[in-house]
Design a protein around this motif. Sequence first.
Motif, mmCIF file in Angstrom:
data_model
loop_
_atom_site.group_PDB
_atom_site.id
_atom_site.type_symbol
_atom_site.label_atom_id
_atom_site.label_comp_id
_atom_site.label_asym_id
_atom_site.label_seq_id
_atom_site.Cartn_x
_atom_site.Cartn_y
_atom_site.Cartn_z
ATOM 1 N N ARG A 107 0.853 -1.185 0.000
ATOM 2 C CA ARG A 107 0.000 0.000 0.000
ATOM 3 C C ARG A 107 0.897 1.245 0.000
ATOM 4 O O ARG A 107 1.272 1.739 1.072
ATOM 5 C CB ARG A 107 -0.913 -0.002 1.235
ATOM 6 C CG ARG A 107 -1.848 -1.209 1.301
ATOM 7 C CD ARG A 107 -2.699 -1.186 2.562
ATOM 8 N NE ARG A 107 -1.871 -1.190 3.768
ATOM 9 C CZ ARG A 107 -1.327 -2.279 4.309
ATOM 10 N NH1 ARG A 107 -1.513 -3.446 3.750
ATOM 11 N NH2 ARG A 107 -0.590 -2.186 5.400
ATOM 12 N N PRO A 108 1.253 1.739 -1.172
ATOM 13 C CA PRO A 108 2.134 2.911 -1.235
ATOM 14 C C PRO A 108 1.575 4.093 -0.456
ATOM 15 O O PRO A 108 0.370 4.372 -0.493
ATOM 16 C CB PRO A 108 2.198 3.217 -2.732
ATOM 17 C CG PRO A 108 1.915 1.908 -3.392
ATOM 18 C CD PRO A 108 0.919 1.227 -2.511
ATOM 19 N N HIS A 109 2.461 4.770 0.256
ATOM 20 C CA HIS A 109 2.081 5.947 1.036
ATOM 21 C C HIS A 109 2.594 7.190 0.319
ATOM 22 O O HIS A 109 3.797 7.343 0.108
ATOM 23 C CB HIS A 109 2.679 5.867 2.447
ATOM 24 C CG HIS A 109 2.396 7.075 3.287
ATOM 25 N ND1 HIS A 109 1.225 7.230 3.998
ATOM 26 C CD2 HIS A 109 3.129 8.196 3.514
ATOM 27 C CE1 HIS A 109 1.251 8.388 4.635
ATOM 28 N NE2 HIS A 109 2.394 8.993 4.359
ATOM 29 N N ILE A 110 1.689 8.058 -0.074
ATOM 30 C CA ILE A 110 2.028 9.315 -0.744
ATOM 31 C C ILE A 110 1.540 10.451 0.137
ATOM 32 O O ILE A 110 0.344 10.603 0.371
ATOM 33 C CB ILE A 110 1.370 9.394 -2.137
ATOM 34 C CG1 ILE A 110 1.863 8.233 -3.016
ATOM 35 C CG2 ILE A 110 1.664 10.739 -2.801
ATOM 36 C CD1 ILE A 110 1.096 8.089 -4.316
ATOM 37 N N SER A 111 2.489 11.250 0.643
ATOM 38 C CA SER A 111 2.087 12.315 1.566
ATOM 39 C C SER A 111 1.668 13.586 0.848
ATOM 40 O O SER A 111 0.868 14.362 1.371
ATOM 41 C CB SER A 111 3.218 12.626 2.545
ATOM 42 O OG SER A 111 4.368 13.140 1.873
ATOM 43 N N HIS A 112 2.205 13.831 -0.355
ATOM 44 C CA HIS A 112 1.901 15.074 -1.076
ATOM 45 C C HIS A 112 1.779 14.796 -2.571
ATOM 46 O O HIS A 112 2.599 14.074 -3.138
ATOM 47 C CB HIS A 112 3.000 16.114 -0.866
ATOM 48 C CG HIS A 112 3.171 16.558 0.553
ATOM 49 N ND1 HIS A 112 3.892 15.829 1.476
ATOM 50 C CD2 HIS A 112 2.713 17.660 1.197
ATOM 51 C CE1 HIS A 112 3.887 16.465 2.634
ATOM 52 N NE2 HIS A 112 3.175 17.576 2.500
#
Length: 320
Positions: free
Chosen positions: A287-292
């Motif tokens: 589950r890739p985490h993309i903050s911005h």
Amino acid sequence: MRAFQVESHEAIPSLTTLPKPQPTSGQVLIKIAACGLNFADLLMIKGKYQDTPPTPFIIGLEIAGTVEALGPGTDGPAVGTRVAVYAGQGGLAEYGCFAANRCVTLPDNMSFNDAAGFQIAYGTSHVALDHKARLQPGETLLVTGAAGGVGLTAVEIGKLMGARVIACARGADKLEIARQAGADHLIDATSEDIREACKALGGLDVVYDPVGGEQFKAAFRACNPGARVIPIGFASGDVPQIPANHLLVKNIDVIGLYWGGYLKFRPEVLTDSMCTLFGWYAQGHLRPHISHVLPLEQADEALELLRQRKSTGKVVVTPT
């Protein structure tokens, strides 16, 4: 087309207008939907990355988008195919021409944003932990910079491979993100003694370190006999010196890894790794985490998030 270009290593990159490129033999033209940023982009701007192209060039190592045209004699992928590409440059633009043999077809359930930040971060961690360190179920893995672009994927993959994962990051908010990715134990780099905390947990079998500096030194001193230490990068700006006598006494392996370098001498290592990783994604294990996510006209702000270490997981720029 619009593109974020480096004119010289002394100048600040800027948004400019360039002719839309045309693919040559062996290339495809891709309409870029998303570009994942990496610490290497910051080094390339200054001319300090090992594969920095000559100026002027468009930064952005990895992209995702749709094939719009094929160069002469190029067999595929077909026009309309959704792909990800590790390009090395050219990502912060609306269009780009890239080698057809570097295109990876996306799983149906993968978004462009996930795909743009997937290959380098997940690929680095998987090759490091599986191919290089031979991480085994039940071993103890320390990940420094555990909420960053590559660190967070190392937490996730290490847990998936059956390790006990210790995550080291700066502050409670970043540690919480690492915990959600699967970390079993958390160490706050701003307030805890990393060496003592790791020793209290039984010592380390594998160290995954994208930070360098004092964190590398502390982790190294907490290693068990037979441990494997993988320097991934030096985000601290401090390249540590390794005491060879300690390697000898404790039978420790220090294993270098430059993920992109495999393209030049053993590309099948990356190909096999990507097959595994895209399969895990399709099955819901990653589950890739993309903050911005920022638009192309704010590319300088996106890079500043990396520079100031204000992001977690990946920062993605959407050119169109």
